[in-house]
Motif scaffolding. Structure first.
Motif, PDB file in Angstrom:
ATOM      1  N   TRP A  65      51.377  20.786  -2.571  1.00  0.00           N
ATOM      2  CA  TRP A  65      50.764  21.027  -3.883  1.00  0.00           C
ATOM      3  C   TRP A  65      49.266  20.746  -3.848  1.00  0.00           C
ATOM      4  O   TRP A  65      48.474  21.501  -4.416  1.00  0.00           O
ATOM      5  CB  TRP A  65      51.451  20.158  -4.932  1.00  0.00           C
ATOM      6  CG  TRP A  65      50.826  20.199  -6.276  1.00  0.00           C
ATOM      7  CD1 TRP A  65      50.809  21.253  -7.140  1.00  0.00           C
ATOM      8  CD2 TRP A  65      50.114  19.141  -6.909  1.00  0.00           C
ATOM      9  NE1 TRP A  65      50.141  20.902  -8.280  1.00  0.00           N
ATOM     10  CE2 TRP A  65      49.705  19.614  -8.170  1.00  0.00           C
ATOM     11  CE3 TRP A  65      49.803  17.842  -6.544  1.00  0.00           C
ATOM     12  CZ2 TRP A  65      48.994  18.836  -9.047  1.00  0.00           C
ATOM     13  CZ3 TRP A  65      49.095  17.067  -7.428  1.00  0.00           C
ATOM     14  CH2 TRP A  65      48.692  17.560  -8.669  1.00  0.00           C
ATOM     15  N   ARG A  69      46.606  23.589  -4.519  1.00  0.00           N
ATOM     16  CA  ARG A  69      45.744  23.397  -5.688  1.00  0.00           C
ATOM     17  C   ARG A  69      44.275  23.439  -5.304  1.00  0.00           C
ATOM     18  O   ARG A  69      43.438  23.859  -6.083  1.00  0.00           O
ATOM     19  CB  ARG A  69      46.088  22.085  -6.367  1.00  0.00           C
ATOM     20  CG  ARG A  69      45.318  21.888  -7.638  1.00  0.00           C
ATOM     21  CD  ARG A  69      46.024  20.962  -8.561  1.00  0.00           C
ATOM     22  NE  ARG A  69      45.183  20.750  -9.717  1.00  0.00           N
ATOM     23  CZ  ARG A  69      45.557  21.020 -10.933  1.00  0.00           C
ATOM     24  NH1 ARG A  69      46.747  21.493 -11.135  1.00  0.00           N
ATOM     25  NH2 ARG A  69      44.759  20.804 -11.944  1.00  0.00           N
ATOM     26  N   LYS A  75      45.645  27.320 -11.220  1.00  0.00           N
ATOM     27  CA  LYS A  75      46.148  26.028 -10.764  1.00  0.00           C
ATOM     28  C   LYS A  75      47.649  25.927 -10.998  1.00  0.00           C
ATOM     29  O   LYS A  75      48.160  26.299 -12.049  1.00  0.00           O
ATOM     30  CB  LYS A  75      45.435  24.878 -11.477  1.00  0.00           C
ATOM     31  CG  LYS A  75      43.933  24.892 -11.276  1.00  0.00           C
ATOM     32  CD  LYS A  75      43.577  24.798  -9.819  1.00  0.00           C
ATOM     33  CE  LYS A  75      42.077  24.798  -9.631  1.00  0.00           C
ATOM     34  NZ  LYS A  75      41.681  25.050  -8.290  1.00  0.00           N
ATOM     35  N   ILE A  76      48.356  25.414 -10.018  1.00  0.00           N
ATOM     36  CA  ILE A  76      49.809  25.274 -10.087  1.00  0.00           C
ATOM     37  C   ILE A  76      50.138  23.816 -10.431  1.00  0.00           C
ATOM     38  O   ILE A  76      49.445  22.897 -10.008  1.00  0.00           O
ATOM     39  CB  ILE A  76      50.456  25.699  -8.754  1.00  0.00           C
ATOM     40  CG1 ILE A  76      51.963  25.757  -8.868  1.00  0.00           C
ATOM     41  CG2 ILE A  76      50.055  24.801  -7.627  1.00  0.00           C
ATOM     42  CD1 ILE A  76      52.636  26.395  -7.670  1.00  0.00           C
ATOM     43  N   THR A  77      51.190  23.622 -11.194  1.00  0.00           N
ATOM     44  CA  THR A  77      51.590  22.263 -11.557  1.00  0.00           C
ATOM     45  C   THR A  77      52.479  21.686 -10.475  1.00  0.00           C
ATOM     46  O   THR A  77      53.060  22.415  -9.657  1.00  0.00           O
ATOM     47  CB  THR A  77      52.344  22.256 -12.894  1.00  0.00           C
ATOM     48  OG1 THR A  77      53.535  23.036 -12.752  1.00  0.00           O
ATOM     49  CG2 THR A  77      51.480  22.819 -14.008  1.00  0.00           C
ATOM     50  N   LEU A  78      52.608  20.373 -10.469  1.00  0.00           N
ATOM     51  CA  LEU A  78      53.465  19.706  -9.483  1.00  0.00           C
ATOM     52  C   LEU A  78      54.927  20.080  -9.712  1.00  0.00           C
ATOM     53  O   LEU A  78      55.689  20.248  -8.756  1.00  0.00           O
ATOM     54  CB  LEU A  78      53.272  18.189  -9.552  1.00  0.00           C
ATOM     55  CG  LEU A  78      54.034  17.359  -8.539  1.00  0.00           C
ATOM     56  CD1 LEU A  78      53.663  17.768  -7.127  1.00  0.00           C
ATOM     57  CD2 LEU A  78      53.766  15.888  -8.744  1.00  0.00           C
ATOM     58  N   GLU A  79      55.326  20.233 -10.970  1.00  0.00           N
ATOM     59  CA  GLU A  79      56.702  20.616 -11.276  1.00  0.00           C
ATOM     60  C   GLU A  79      57.041  21.986 -10.691  1.00  0.00           C
ATOM     61  O   GLU A  79      58.090  22.181 -10.101  1.00  0.00           O
ATOM     62  CB  GLU A  79      56.893  20.631 -12.791  1.00  0.00           C
ATOM     63  CG  GLU A  79      58.270  21.075 -13.234  1.00  0.00           C
ATOM     64  CD  GLU A  79      58.370  21.182 -14.744  1.00  0.00           C
ATOM     65  OE1 GLU A  79      59.405  21.685 -15.202  1.00  0.00           O
ATOM     66  OE2 GLU A  79      57.433  20.793 -15.445  1.00  0.00           O
ATOM     67  N   LYS A  80      56.134  22.925 -10.815  1.00  0.00           N
ATOM     68  CA  LYS A  80      56.363  24.269 -10.269  1.00  0.00           C
ATOM     69  C   LYS A  80      56.370  24.238  -8.739  1.00  0.00           C
ATOM     70  O   LYS A  80      57.143  24.940  -8.095  1.00  0.00           O
ATOM     71  CB  LYS A  80      55.291  25.223 -10.771  1.00  0.00           C
ATOM     72  CG  LYS A  80      55.604  26.676 -10.480  1.00  0.00           C
ATOM     73  CD  LYS A  80      54.595  27.586 -11.111  1.00  0.00           C
ATOM     74  CE  LYS A  80      54.995  27.793 -12.552  1.00  0.00           C
ATOM     75  NZ  LYS A  80      54.256  28.877 -13.195  1.00  0.00           N
ATOM     76  N   SER A  81      55.543  23.388  -8.142  1.00  0.00           N
ATOM     77  CA  SER A  81      55.514  23.262  -6.692  1.00  0.00           C
ATOM     78  C   SER A  81      56.829  22.701  -6.163  1.00  0.00           C
ATOM     79  O   SER A  81      57.364  23.183  -5.164  1.00  0.00           O
ATOM     80  CB  SER A  81      54.352  22.372  -6.276  1.00  0.00           C
ATOM     81  OG  SER A  81      54.358  22.162  -4.901  1.00  0.00           O
ATOM     82  N   THR A  83      59.693  22.917  -7.706  1.00  0.00           N
ATOM     83  CA  THR A  83      60.685  23.963  -7.939  1.00  0.00           C
ATOM     84  C   THR A  83      60.650  24.999  -6.829  1.00  0.00           C
ATOM     85  O   THR A  83      61.698  25.417  -6.326  1.00  0.00           O
ATOM     86  CB  THR A  83      60.433  24.633  -9.296  1.00  0.00           C
ATOM     87  OG1 THR A  83      60.430  23.646 -10.311  1.00  0.00           O
ATOM     88  CG2 THR A  83      61.486  25.674  -9.604  1.00  0.00           C
TER      89      THR A  83
END
Length: 95
Positions: A65, A69, A75-81, A83
């Motif tokens: 992540w 990022r 920007k990608i969130t940690l939750e999406k990463s 997932t």
């Protein structure tokens, strides 16, 4: 520019720590012999082996992540990463 450098340096540090933790967790979980007939799920083996193993897997996804990022425009969130990581593992290991 400075933020991207900091994110990449943090990602490298987390990746190195996660690799060491993964090695340690694997060694303590599977390679440290117990007494013959001893049950696998003992408190020491779970705390010293499986907890670092799971924590290292989470740290590896956090390192990915951080790398993503630092280079991505949206920007990608940690939750999406996490997932994406779980989806990739489930697709890779599905029969």
């Amino acid at each position: 520019m400075q933020r991207a450098f900091f994110l990449r340096a943090s990602g490298i540090a987390v990746f190195i720590a996660a690799t060491v933790g993964l090695w340690y967790g694997f060694a303590m979980s599977f390679l440290v012999p117990g007494a013959p007939g001893e049950p696998y799920f003992q408190r020491d083996r779970v705390l010293l082996g499986n907890v670092p193993l799971v924590a290292s897997l989470l740290a590896l996804s956090a390192a990915g992540w951080l790398f993503f990022r630092s280079a991505s425009d949206p920007k990608i969130t940690l939750e999406k990463s996490i997932t994406y990581c779980v989806m990739g593992v489930s697709v890779f290991y599905s029969p």
